[in-house]
Design a protein around this motif. Sequence first.
Motif, PDB file in Angstrom:
ATOM      1  N   ILE A 122      14.494  19.031 -10.013  1.00  0.00           N
ATOM      2  CA  ILE A 122      13.879  17.718 -10.221  1.00  0.00           C
ATOM      3  C   ILE A 122      12.367  17.906 -10.170  1.00  0.00           C
ATOM      4  CG2 ILE A 122      15.847  16.502  -9.196  1.00  0.00           C
ATOM      5  CD1 ILE A 122      14.044  16.010  -6.707  1.00  0.00           C
ATOM      6  N   THR A 123      11.639  16.829 -10.067  1.00  0.00           N
ATOM      7  CA  THR A 123      10.195  16.912  -9.844  1.00  0.00           C
ATOM      8  C   THR A 123       9.839  16.114  -8.588  1.00  0.00           C
ATOM      9  OG1 THR A 123       9.615  14.943 -11.128  1.00  0.00           O
ATOM     10  CG2 THR A 123       9.771  17.045 -12.316  1.00  0.00           C
ATOM     11  N   PHE A 124       8.745  16.516  -7.965  1.00  0.00           N
ATOM     12  CA  PHE A 124       8.291  15.744  -6.811  1.00  0.00           C
ATOM     13  C   PHE A 124       7.864  14.343  -7.249  1.00  0.00           C
ATOM     14  CE2 PHE A 124       5.025  14.389  -3.715  1.00  0.00           C
ATOM     15  CZ  PHE A 124       5.863  14.283  -2.610  1.00  0.00           C
ATOM     16  N   ASP A 174       0.831  -1.209   0.000  1.00  0.00           N
ATOM     17  CA  ASP A 174       0.000   0.000   0.000  1.00  0.00           C
ATOM     18  C   ASP A 174       0.864   1.256   0.000  1.00  0.00           C
ATOM     19  OD1 ASP A 174      -2.334  -1.446  -0.072  1.00  0.00           O
ATOM     20  OD2 ASP A 174      -2.723  -1.313   2.079  1.00  0.00           O
ATOM     21  N   VAL A 175       1.991   1.210   0.709  1.00  0.00           N
ATOM     22  CA  VAL A 175       2.931   2.334   0.682  1.00  0.00           C
ATOM     23  C   VAL A 175       3.420   2.571  -0.742  1.00  0.00           C
ATOM     24  CG1 VAL A 175       5.289   3.022   1.315  1.00  0.00           C
ATOM     25  CG2 VAL A 175       3.713   2.234   3.083  1.00  0.00           C
ATOM     26  N   ALA A 176       3.822   1.488  -1.418  1.00  0.00           N
ATOM     27  CA  ALA A 176       4.329   1.621  -2.784  1.00  0.00           C
ATOM     28  C   ALA A 176       3.246   2.153  -3.716  1.00  0.00           C
ATOM     29  CB  ALA A 176       4.847   0.277  -3.277  1.00  0.00           C
ATOM     30  N   ASP A 177       2.024   1.668  -3.559  1.00  0.00           N
ATOM     31  CA  ASP A 177       0.920   2.140  -4.403  1.00  0.00           C
ATOM     32  C   ASP A 177       0.631   3.618  -4.154  1.00  0.00           C
ATOM     33  OD1 ASP A 177       0.588  -0.327  -5.588  1.00  0.00           O
ATOM     34  OD2 ASP A 177      -1.090  -0.921  -4.309  1.00  0.00           O
ATOM     35  N   THR A 178       0.707   4.033  -2.902  1.00  0.00           N
ATOM     36  CA  THR A 178       0.457   5.446  -2.586  1.00  0.00           C
ATOM     37  C   THR A 178       1.564   6.320  -3.169  1.00  0.00           C
ATOM     38  OG1 THR A 178      -0.625   4.744  -0.529  1.00  0.00           O
ATOM     39  CG2 THR A 178      -0.041   7.065  -0.717  1.00  0.00           C
ATOM     40  N   CYS A 179       2.793   5.831  -3.097  1.00  0.00           N
ATOM     41  CA  CYS A 179       3.902   6.559  -3.725  1.00  0.00           C
ATOM     42  C   CYS A 179       3.704   6.638  -5.234  1.00  0.00           C
ATOM     43  CB  CYS A 179       5.227   5.870  -3.417  1.00  0.00           C
ATOM     44  SG  CYS A 179       5.782   6.030  -1.710  1.00  0.00           S
ATOM     45  N   GLU A 188       2.605   9.802 -10.113  1.00  0.00           N
ATOM     46  CA  GLU A 188       1.807  10.079 -11.305  1.00  0.00           C
ATOM     47  C   GLU A 188       1.204  11.480 -11.241  1.00  0.00           C
ATOM     48  OE1 GLU A 188      -1.046   7.432 -14.121  1.00  0.00           O
ATOM     49  OE2 GLU A 188      -1.346   7.256 -11.961  1.00  0.00           O
ATOM     50  N   GLU A 189       0.659  11.836 -10.083  1.00  0.00           N
ATOM     51  CA  GLU A 189       0.013  13.139  -9.941  1.00  0.00           C
ATOM     52  C   GLU A 189       1.014  14.291 -10.047  1.00  0.00           C
ATOM     53  OE1 GLU A 189      -1.996  13.012  -6.216  1.00  0.00           O
ATOM     54  OE2 GLU A 189      -3.692  11.822  -6.964  1.00  0.00           O
ATOM     55  N   HIS A 190       2.230  14.046  -9.614  1.00  0.00           N
ATOM     56  CA  HIS A 190       3.226  15.133  -9.558  1.00  0.00           C
ATOM     57  C   HIS A 190       4.395  14.878 -10.495  1.00  0.00           C
ATOM     58  CE1 HIS A 190       1.304  17.235  -6.204  1.00  0.00           C
ATOM     59  NE2 HIS A 190       1.018  16.034  -5.726  1.00  0.00           N
ATOM     60  N   VAL A 237      10.141   8.710 -14.301  1.00  0.00           N
ATOM     61  CA  VAL A 237       8.893   8.459 -13.572  1.00  0.00           C
ATOM     62  C   VAL A 237       8.032   7.464 -14.337  1.00  0.00           C
ATOM     63  CG1 VAL A 237       6.730   9.476 -12.782  1.00  0.00           C
ATOM     64  CG2 VAL A 237       8.883  10.690 -12.387  1.00  0.00           C
ATOM     65  N   ASP A 238       7.886   7.679 -15.633  1.00  0.00           N
ATOM     66  CA  ASP A 238       7.054   6.783 -16.438  1.00  0.00           C
ATOM     67  C   ASP A 238       7.598   5.352 -16.401  1.00  0.00           C
ATOM     68  OD1 ASP A 238       5.505   8.962 -17.107  1.00  0.00           O
ATOM     69  OD2 ASP A 238       6.511   9.306 -19.033  1.00  0.00           O
ATOM     70  N   ARG A 239       8.905   5.212 -16.522  1.00  0.00           N
ATOM     71  CA  ARG A 239       9.516   3.884 -16.517  1.00  0.00           C
ATOM     72  C   ARG A 239       9.335   3.199 -15.165  1.00  0.00           C
ATOM     73  NH1 ARG A 239      13.869   5.441 -18.216  1.00  0.00           N
ATOM     74  NH2 ARG A 239      15.119   5.545 -16.312  1.00  0.00           N
ATOM     75  N   ALA A 240       9.523   3.964 -14.094  1.00  0.00           N
ATOM     76  CA  ALA A 240       9.359   3.396 -12.751  1.00  0.00           C
ATOM     77  C   ALA A 240       7.917   2.970 -12.508  1.00  0.00           C
ATOM     78  CB  ALA A 240       9.796   4.409 -11.696  1.00  0.00           C
ATOM     79  N   LEU A 241       6.961   3.754 -12.999  1.00  0.00           N
ATOM     80  CA  LEU A 241       5.549   3.403 -12.823  1.00  0.00           C
ATOM     81  C   LEU A 241       5.190   2.150 -13.613  1.00  0.00           C
ATOM     82  CD1 LEU A 241       3.883   6.932 -12.934  1.00  0.00           C
ATOM     83  CD2 LEU A 241       3.946   5.377 -10.988  1.00  0.00           C
TER      84      LEU A 241
END
Length: 398
Positions: free
Chosen positions: A161-163, A132-137, A142-144, A387-391
């Motif tokens: 950088i970006t948040f 759940d922590v990972a999903d919230t991150c 994605e939002e930021h 970010v996209d790759r990590a998601l």
Amino acid sequence: MTSSPHTGSIFGAVFARGGAAREVTDRAWLHAMVEFEAALAGVQARAGIIPDDAAQAIAGACQRPLDAAAATAGSSATGTPVAGVVAQLREYTGAPHAQYVHYGATSQDVMDSAAMLVTKRALVPIRADLADVADTCATLAEEHRDTVMAGRTLLQQAVTITFGLKAARWMSGVDTAIDRLDSLHHSALAVQYGGAAGTLCTLDDRGPEVTRALAERLRLATPELAWHSDRTRIADIAGALGIASGSCAKIATDIRLLAQTEVAEASEAPPAGDDSRAGTGGITRGGSTAMPHKRNPVAAVAAGACAQRTPALVATLLGSMAGEHERAAGAWHTEWETLSDLLRLTSSAASWLLESLRSLTVFPDRMLTNLAAPLRGGSLGSAGADVDRALRRHRGHG
């Protein structure tokens, strides 16, 4: 039976918050010991080593409540609680079958197998909270994805950088920790059954057969050899829990720094629909007894406090590898409470962190305002693509 002293203490709300706390109580350990004895009798009867009537009588005895005080007395007399447990089971089983309780086993077989059962059950809520922590991150990432902020190295502004990238890095660390915990099920969480010195001499050549059946009954891995003196499994568990706790500590540290008054780029919001004053003497959640204007990141603080206690516990468990000959004279004994504490604190760190992340309010305007003039308009490099790759990796994760 008594519960863990932590769950009822004044510190339990902080350090016994996670779901693993109930899985490492005295009751949980005694239940695991009795479960081992019942399973052992069952597989031995199936193999024709003890009478079926004896296994049935032992199974019935294992359903009866144990006297935890008697188990404690056994610890005082023999150095482990097993003697007290076995004595009670033999009394409950009665003649003529009492002689088959604990047949061919030694105290370390019971304690090590119980430790594996306790660990396996405690890992369930730990993993759930970490997921759940990972999903919230991931949601934050994605939002930021394009929320610009200062990157900070050595606590000083570095480049832009970006948040979203920061949150993606949090997510990636937790995903790695989950992978390490999942890997424990393949070999680390193994049954222990070796008898007096690891040879199962009372079973002649049938030891491996019974061990395999016992592992299957308890849903644990089957070891190649008895591991009384080989504590790499305990070390693997300790390392995986240490990594999980450390990944929580990293995120909690960043949140605390972002929430500083002078930074104010994020903060923990009070629980929705709750003024957080009930039972606190009127102190608002995150408030101070002396400074009512404060909004402390309580959940991140508590997550960090739990995580900060774990490295010493990991070190203790690694130190237990240096045992003497076929059974350690003390090093093995240090594992029981240490492992329970490590499971409980890792779970509590994850639980607190999840609350912190779920309540996190991000302030993009403040992030932009704080950005040093020389950094404004600077290149973001591969931040968005990262970010996209990590998601994508996270969404294909477990």
